[in-house]
Design a protein around this motif. Structure first.
Motif, PDB file in Angstrom:
ATOM      1  N   VAL A 143       5.750  -9.851   4.626  1.00 27.60           N
ATOM      2  CA  VAL A 143       5.827  -9.896   6.203  1.00 27.60           C
ATOM      3  C   VAL A 143       6.064 -10.027   6.648  1.00 27.60           C
ATOM      4  O   VAL A 143       5.149 -11.007   7.439  1.00 27.60           O
ATOM      5  CB  VAL A 143       5.408  -8.406   6.154  1.00 27.60           C
ATOM      6  N   VAL A 144       6.964 -10.308   7.927  1.00 29.49           N
ATOM      7  CA  VAL A 144       6.801 -10.770   8.867  1.00 29.49           C
ATOM      8  C   VAL A 144       7.393  -9.815  10.888  1.00 29.49           C
ATOM      9  O   VAL A 144       8.100  -8.764  10.120  1.00 29.49           O
ATOM     10  CB  VAL A 144       8.604 -11.353   9.324  1.00 29.49           C
ATOM     11  N   ASN A 145       6.191  -9.629  11.206  1.00 29.60           N
ATOM     12  CA  ASN A 145       6.359  -9.325  12.587  1.00 29.60           C
ATOM     13  C   ASN A 145       7.188  -9.409  13.546  1.00 29.60           C
ATOM     14  O   ASN A 145       6.846 -10.510  14.403  1.00 29.60           O
ATOM     15  CB  ASN A 145       4.936  -8.828  12.933  1.00 29.60           C
ATOM     16  N   THR A 146       8.546  -8.612  13.509  1.00 26.97           N
ATOM     17  CA  THR A 146       9.422  -9.328  14.621  1.00 26.97           C
ATOM     18  C   THR A 146       9.675  -7.865  16.352  1.00 26.97           C
ATOM     19  O   THR A 146      10.472  -8.572  17.245  1.00 26.97           O
ATOM     20  CB  THR A 146      10.795  -8.809  14.001  1.00 26.97           C
ATOM     21  N   GLY A 147       8.521  -7.565  16.476  1.00 25.95           N
ATOM     22  CA  GLY A 147       8.451  -6.985  17.277  1.00 25.95           C
ATOM     23  C   GLY A 147       6.865  -7.018  18.260  1.00 25.95           C
ATOM     24  O   GLY A 147       6.546  -8.206  18.295  1.00 25.95           O
ATOM     25  N   GLU A 148       7.068  -6.099  19.244  1.00 28.93           N
ATOM     26  CA  GLU A 148       6.185  -6.126  20.065  1.00 28.93           C
ATOM     27  C   GLU A 148       4.826  -5.911  20.183  1.00 28.93           C
ATOM     28  O   GLU A 148       3.545  -6.040  20.961  1.00 28.93           O
ATOM     29  CB  GLU A 148       6.707  -6.283  21.830  1.00 28.93           C
ATOM     30  N   VAL A 149       4.925  -4.981  19.314  1.00 35.06           N
ATOM     31  CA  VAL A 149       3.130  -3.653  18.825  1.00 35.06           C
ATOM     32  C   VAL A 149       2.736  -3.971  17.378  1.00 35.06           C
ATOM     33  O   VAL A 149       3.657  -5.175  16.234  1.00 35.06           O
ATOM     34  CB  VAL A 149       3.588  -2.754  18.993  1.00 35.06           C
ATOM     35  N   SER A 150       2.004  -3.677  16.682  1.00 34.05           N
ATOM     36  CA  SER A 150       1.310  -3.543  15.845  1.00 34.05           C
ATOM     37  C   SER A 150       2.296  -3.471  14.500  1.00 34.05           C
ATOM     38  O   SER A 150       3.180  -2.506  15.192  1.00 34.05           O
ATOM     39  CB  SER A 150      -0.009  -3.125  15.413  1.00 34.05           C
ATOM     40  N   LEU A 151       2.507  -3.672  13.499  1.00 28.51           N
ATOM     41  CA  LEU A 151       3.762  -3.064  12.576  1.00 28.51           C
ATOM     42  C   LEU A 151       2.343  -3.212  11.484  1.00 28.51           C
ATOM     43  O   LEU A 151       1.633  -3.825  10.685  1.00 28.51           O
ATOM     44  CB  LEU A 151       3.838  -4.651  12.004  1.00 28.51           C
ATOM     45  N   ARG A 152       2.645  -1.810  10.954  1.00 28.30           N
ATOM     46  CA  ARG A 152       1.616  -1.242  10.115  1.00 28.30           C
ATOM     47  C   ARG A 152       2.849  -0.402   8.937  1.00 28.30           C
ATOM     48  O   ARG A 152       3.808  -0.319   9.231  1.00 28.30           O
ATOM     49  CB  ARG A 152       1.066  -0.115  10.557  1.00 28.30           C
ATOM     50  N   PHE A 153       2.435  -1.021   7.674  1.00 33.93           N
ATOM     51  CA  PHE A 153       3.011  -0.248   6.295  1.00 33.93           C
ATOM     52  C   PHE A 153       1.336  -0.793   5.111  1.00 33.93           C
ATOM     53  O   PHE A 153       0.895  -0.872   5.303  1.00 33.93           O
ATOM     54  CB  PHE A 153       4.089  -1.315   6.110  1.00 33.93           C
ATOM     55  N   GLY A 154       2.268   1.235   4.275  1.00 36.19           N
ATOM     56  CA  GLY A 154       1.360   0.900   3.163  1.00 36.19           C
ATOM     57  C   GLY A 154       1.824   0.203   2.348  1.00 36.19           C
ATOM     58  O   GLY A 154       3.406   0.019   2.305  1.00 36.19           O
ATOM     59  N   ALA A 155       1.256   0.623   1.324  1.00 36.13           N
ATOM     60  CA  ALA A 155       1.905  -0.702  -0.047  1.00 36.13           C
ATOM     61  C   ALA A 155       0.710   0.144  -1.486  1.00 36.13           C
ATOM     62  O   ALA A 155      -0.140   0.716  -1.006  1.00 36.13           O
ATOM     63  CB  ALA A 155       0.881  -1.660  -0.533  1.00 36.13           C
ATOM     64  N   CYS A 156       1.904   0.604  -2.371  1.00 33.05           N
ATOM     65  CA  CYS A 156       0.816   0.874  -3.329  1.00 33.05           C
ATOM     66  C   CYS A 156       1.630  -0.046  -4.438  1.00 33.05           C
ATOM     67  O   CYS A 156       2.874  -0.732  -5.242  1.00 33.05           O
ATOM     68  CB  CYS A 156       0.991   2.111  -3.715  1.00 33.05           C
ATOM     69  N   TRP A 157       0.568  -1.062  -5.205  1.00 35.97           N
ATOM     70  CA  TRP A 157       0.729  -1.586  -6.708  1.00 35.97           C
ATOM     71  C   TRP A 157      -0.355  -1.426  -7.692  1.00 35.97           C
ATOM     72  O   TRP A 157      -1.681  -0.897  -7.429  1.00 35.97           O
ATOM     73  CB  TRP A 157       0.174  -3.494  -6.293  1.00 35.97           C
ATOM     74  N   PRO A 158      -0.314  -1.975  -8.738  1.00 37.38           N
ATOM     75  CA  PRO A 158      -1.191  -2.248  -9.916  1.00 37.38           C
ATOM     76  C   PRO A 158      -2.179  -3.295 -10.119  1.00 37.38           C
ATOM     77  O   PRO A 158      -2.801  -3.404  -9.528  1.00 37.38           O
ATOM     78  CB  PRO A 158       0.034  -1.775 -11.503  1.00 37.38           C
ATOM     79  N   SER A 159      -2.811  -2.165 -10.125  1.00 35.45           N
ATOM     80  CA  SER A 159      -4.204  -2.908 -10.306  1.00 35.45           C
ATOM     81  C   SER A 159      -4.690  -3.917 -10.805  1.00 35.45           C
ATOM     82  O   SER A 159      -5.551  -4.539 -11.182  1.00 35.45           O
ATOM     83  CB  SER A 159      -5.302  -1.793 -11.362  1.00 35.45           C
ATOM     84  N   ASP A 160      -3.753  -4.350 -12.219  1.00 32.63           N
ATOM     85  CA  ASP A 160      -3.431  -5.479 -13.282  1.00 32.63           C
ATOM     86  C   ASP A 160      -2.465  -6.300 -12.145  1.00 32.63           C
ATOM     87  O   ASP A 160      -2.363  -7.893 -13.114  1.00 32.63           O
ATOM     88  CB  ASP A 160      -3.156  -5.372 -14.478  1.00 32.63           C
ATOM     89  N   ALA A 161      -2.081  -6.870 -11.654  1.00 29.87           N
ATOM     90  CA  ALA A 161      -0.958  -7.540 -10.655  1.00 29.87           C
ATOM     91  C   ALA A 161      -1.650  -8.680 -10.842  1.00 29.87           C
ATOM     92  O   ALA A 161      -1.380  -9.640 -10.690  1.00 29.87           O
ATOM     93  CB  ALA A 161      -0.328  -6.910  -9.097  1.00 29.87           C
ATOM     94  N   GLY A 162      -3.138  -8.661  -9.558  1.00 25.77           N
ATOM     95  CA  GLY A 162      -3.853  -9.737  -9.211  1.00 25.77           C
ATOM     96  C   GLY A 162      -2.598 -10.624  -8.148  1.00 25.77           C
ATOM     97  O   GLY A 162      -1.853 -10.533  -8.062  1.00 25.77           O
ATOM     98  N   HIS A 163      -3.182 -11.254  -7.791  1.00 27.62           N
ATOM     99  CA  HIS A 163      -2.118 -12.259  -6.225  1.00 27.62           C
ATOM    100  C   HIS A 163      -2.534 -14.098  -6.526  1.00 27.62           C
ATOM    101  O   HIS A 163      -2.995 -14.349  -6.268  1.00 27.62           O
ATOM    102  CB  HIS A 163      -3.181 -11.577  -4.629  1.00 27.62           C
TER     103      HIS A 163
END
Ligand code: PAN
Ligand code: ZN
Length: 194
Positions: A143-163
């Motif tokens: 995610v890239v913040n192209t604005g002048e204030v904080s970019l806030r977002f929610g997320a939901c992903w499987p608990s076995d996804a891993g990174h």
């Protein structure tokens, strides 16, 4: 009279800024010092104090990382900023279990969600309050913040996804989001596109 027999004393909730709160909610801050190698302009990156927060994540983790069948519910606040010619962004990752997908939804601010397939083909979606984004499996996301204030977002992903951060650390994304004369400009490996 109705008795709230099943009400726990410390329930889960979502705060005004969209972050989950309550038991089993964890938080992590990523500083610019921890984002070495992420931005194209190493000199510009080195001029930013290493302890400055780039983004913070809060997530509800009801089960252990790696548990099949569960879900994690997260929230990210990506602060505005520019590093050289590039907008502030998250590290970005593939999921370790490549087939696992994820939802993102934008709560406030403005940005771009970069989506890169395993063949490095790149597309992006605009994030603005109310936008909903499906990240398919086998797709790196940043995610890239192209604005002048904080970019806030929610997320939901499987608990076995891993990174899997290593693949991105080694190969990067196939495009960067630059500050253009008339707003954000996506420069891909194959040429610049607005
Ligand atoms: C998100 C991200 C979060 C921070 O919760 O983990 O926005 O980005 P990085 O993990 O790339 O630093 C998510 O995609 N979870 O799977
Ligand atoms: Zn993810």
């Amino acid at each position: 009279m109705f008795e709230h027999m099943n009400m726990t004393e410390d329930p889960l909730s979502i705060m005004a800024d969209g972050a989950p709160a309550g038991p089993e909610v964890r938080r992590k801050e990523t500083t610019f010092g921890g984002l070495r190698g992420v931005f194209a302009d190493a000199e510009a990156h080195a001029s930013i104090p290493g302890d400055r927060v780039a983004y913070r994540v809060a997530w509800h983790q009801a089960v252990a990382d790696g548990t099949p069948g569960g879900l994690f519910f997260g929230w990210t606040e990506l602060l505005p900023g520019v590093v050289g010619a590039e907008y502030a962004m998250t590290r970005g990752h593939f999921h370790a279990r490549r087939e696992t997908a994820e939802y993102y939804w934008c709560l406030s601010g403005r940005g771009l969600l970069l989506l890169m397939a395993e063949d490095r083909s790149l597309r992006w979606e605009t994030m603005a309050p109310g936008s909903l984004h499906y990240v398919p499996g086998r797709t790196a996301h940043r995610v890239v913040n192209t604005g002048e204030v904080s970019l806030r977002f929610g997320a939901c992903w499987p608990s076995d996804a891993g990174h899997d951060y290593e693949s991105i650390a080694a190969e990067g994304f196939s495009g960067r989001v630059l500050v253009g004369p008339a707003g954000p400009l996506v420069r891909t490996e194959t040429g610049a596109r607005a």
